[in-house]
Design an enzyme around this catalytic site. Structure first.
Site, PDB file in Angstrom:
ATOM      1  CG  ASN A  19     -88.839 -57.362 -14.700  1.00  0.00           C
ATOM      2  OD1 ASN A  19     -89.098 -56.638 -13.762  1.00  0.00           O
ATOM      3  ND2 ASN A  19     -88.836 -58.770 -14.659  1.00  0.00           N
ATOM      4  CD  GLU A  44     -85.572 -57.202 -11.324  1.00  0.00           C
ATOM      5  OE1 GLU A  44     -86.088 -56.683 -10.274  1.00  0.00           O
ATOM      6  OE2 GLU A  44     -86.108 -56.507 -12.374  1.00  0.00           O
ATOM      7  CG  ASP A  76     -85.658 -55.695 -16.174  1.00  0.00           C
ATOM      8  OD1 ASP A  76     -86.511 -55.936 -15.736  1.00  0.00           O
ATOM      9  OD2 ASP A  76     -84.745 -55.238 -15.590  1.00  0.00           O
TER      10      ASP A  76
END
Length: 593
Positions: free
Chosen positions: A275, A191, A317
């Site tokens: 991701n 992230e 994600d």
């Protein structure tokens, strides 16, 4: 009482559902638990059988241990000989407990003192998913991007290796994995737009031997002439660049923060990647290789043998970091070397682990992002209605970003041939916003709200039994809250798991009938384990300390408080006699004339 939703084969007529078998190499002695999954294949199966269907209802607390930390507790204790080893979430303090003593005494405590700056870089809580034992050392990752080895006998630091920099947004929450004289470690931070990597260190010295990235040129990804993916769309030079917009791969993520498996016969390690970054798909058109994928690598050289991408151009994600369980099983009448992977995208994959060919890809829970799976290309078929667009809200995408299964690992039973896995039953409302990259800050852009797939009063999870040779669910135990603990199975046909509202349960591996439950002091997101104590008595242990992604439920009635306690159970609560400690003799301090 929790009831299963399907009628399964009665134990009196028991035959394996799948015919699957496993190689339990790396498991250590039967009464020990020497790695997070107990063996290289990631089965989490124990050959112990003292605790069985006849006496499991008499399980009571034998002893407990609190470590005082308040972040999510996700790892399993290790037991080697008469010593138990625990490592806390941040600040990653290690403990050795003497199991030969009543209410085990602390042999030693090791404080590594990681940088507090790392707390703000961990996306989803300052957790640690496990630790490893090898050659007389406890080896684990620190949140601030170091790997440390501690002498198991003394608690003294043996080596510490810096792996990355928290200033760049990198953290390390992965469980270290040891095989073939090496410890394999990877980063977190998908992230944050970090460049994901897995590295091998020498167990004796901590020296880095190789490092393979998830994105970028072939030389960085360690792809060479021996790389042979099964599907044509993953063949070509420098796809870790060409499947991205110009230079976008530099912040493309692919952090491998899940578990590693090892096939010692073929000398191959397997692991998944996270991701792509940013999580907003419109900013990165293309398949975005090699994110949300699995690699098979040579542990000696690091060179990739094959790879497979679970969710090309991952728009939700979904990642690909979940574990691979290595099983051999008959598929269409032919024995295959397989790996089984429950992805966050809700497909359960049975894959030929020698070639990367998808043999089965069926849904293990509810989803609506995909209309099916193309077995010829090995790609899921995306429903355009579920594709996010910037500043446009999608009211219901299932599963949400954390999947219908997150990182929590399943267990395998060689008797039933089934896998047992905690699952979710949730969806999300999703709105994307375009974002700019700033090093060390979130490179995210997803705004989510999660809810039960069955409406406001619906269940959020369950525990399922899965037949990996036929790709179907055999039974399910529904749960009000997410099941985000690991699972273990035993030779007495029991399985153990926990819920995020704090129930620790034992169930029959054949039928799913819940045989015992105990409410603990916090939610359970850890991996249970079982061992023989020095008294030759079987114990079952699990840590209760809710945190991590389970906190998406914290607004629901009945969600527990944070905690930090290891609970250890035995039949009738019996354990090594502690009467001397409970009633110590008085010691006179009066001087004699």
């Amino acid at each position: 009482m929790v009831l299963s939703t399907a009628v399964a084969l009665s134990q009196s007529a028991a035959t394996s559902y799948s015919g699957a078998t496993a190689d339990f190499a790396g498991a250590g002695e039967p009464g020990e638990w020497t790695s997070q999954a107990r063996d290289y294949a990631n089965t989490r199966f124990s050959p112990l059988d003292q605790i069985n269907a006849d006496n499991v209802g008499r399980l009571k607390l034998a002893w407990s241990f609190s470590d005082g930390t308040q972040y999510g507790h996700e790892g399993a204790p290790l037991v080697i000989g008469d010593t138990m080893y625990l490592v806390t979430p941040y600040p990653n303090t290690a403990y050795a407990l003497d199991l030969s003593k009543p209410s085990p005494a602390i042999k030693w405590k090791f404080d590594p003192n990681p940088s507090p700056q790392a707390i703000g870089k961990a996306c989803c809580d300052a957790v640690l998913r496990g630790w490893a034992y090898a050659d007389g050392k406890i080896i684990y990752n620190l949140l601030d991007d170091h790997t440390v080895a501690v002498d198991a006998a003394t608690g003294k630091e043996v080596w510490r290796t810096a792996m990355d920099s928290v200033e760049h947004g990198v953290a390390m929450t992965q469980s270290a994995f040891v095989a073939d004289g090496k410890v394999f470690v990877g980063n977190s931070g998908g992230e944050m737009g970090v460049n994901g990597w897995l590295a091998a260190l020498d167990v004796s010295t901590g020296k880095e031997l190789w490092r393979a990235h998830a994105v970028g040129p072939d030389k960085d990804v360690m792809i060479g002439d021996g790389f042979d993916p099964y599907y044509d769309w993953m063949k070509g030079k420098d796809l870790g660049i060409k499947t991205w917009p110009a230079d976008a791969w530099n912040t493309g993520a692919g952090a491998p923060w899940g578990f590693v498996s090892y096939d010692h016969a073929s000398k191959t390690i397997y692991y998944g990647t996270s991701n792509p970054g940013p999580r907003v798909p419109v900013q990165r058109p293309g398949d975005n290789l090699w994110t949300s994928a699995m690699f098979a690598r040579d542990p000696e050289t690091g060179m990739a043998k094959w790879a497979y991408q679970f969710t090309p151009h991952d728009q939700w994600d979904y990642d690909g970091v979940n574990e691979a369980v290595l099983l051999d099983m008959p598929i269409d009448g032919k024995m295959r070397h397989t790996l089984v992977h429950f992805d966050r995208n809700t497909y359960a994959y049975t894959i030929d682990r020698d070639t990367g060919e998808v043999l089965l890809a069926n849904n293990f829970a509810y989803q609506n992002w995909s209309t099916g799976f193309d077995m010829k290309t090995g790609r899921p078929i995306v429903d355009p209605a579920s594709e996010p667009k910037p500043d446009v809200k999608i009211d219901r995408v299932c599963p949400p970003d954390i999947g219908q299964k997150d990182w929590e690992p399943p267990a395998f039973s060689p008797a039933t041939g089934l896998l047992y896995v905690g699952v979710f039953n949730i969806c999300m409302g999703l709105t994307d916003h375009e974002v700019s990259y700033i090093a060390g800050t979130p490179y995210d852009g997803m705004e989510m709200e999660r809810f039960s797939a069955d409406g406001p009063d619906g269940n959020w999870g369950g525990l399922i039994a899965w037949d990996p040779a036929h790709g179907k669910k055999i039974w399910e135990i529904p749960e009000k809250f997410m099941v985000m603990s690991g699972v273990i199975s035993t030779a007495s046909n029991l399985i153990f798991y926990g819920t995020t509202d704090g129930w620790f349960r034992a169930a029959d591996a054949w039928t799913g009938k819940v045989l015992w439950s105990q409410k603990l002091g916090s939610g359970i997101i850890a991996q249970p384990m079982t061992f023989l104590g020095p008294d030759n008595r079987q114990y079952v242990a699990v840590e209760a300390g809710v945190g991590g992604a389970a906190m998406v439920q914290q607004g629901r009635e009945g969600f527990p408080s944070r905690g930090n306690t290891l609970y250890v159970f035995s039949v009738d609560g019996d354990h090594i006699d502690d009467s001397a400690d409970a009633h110590p003799e008085a010691i006179s301090t009066t001087s004699q004339p």
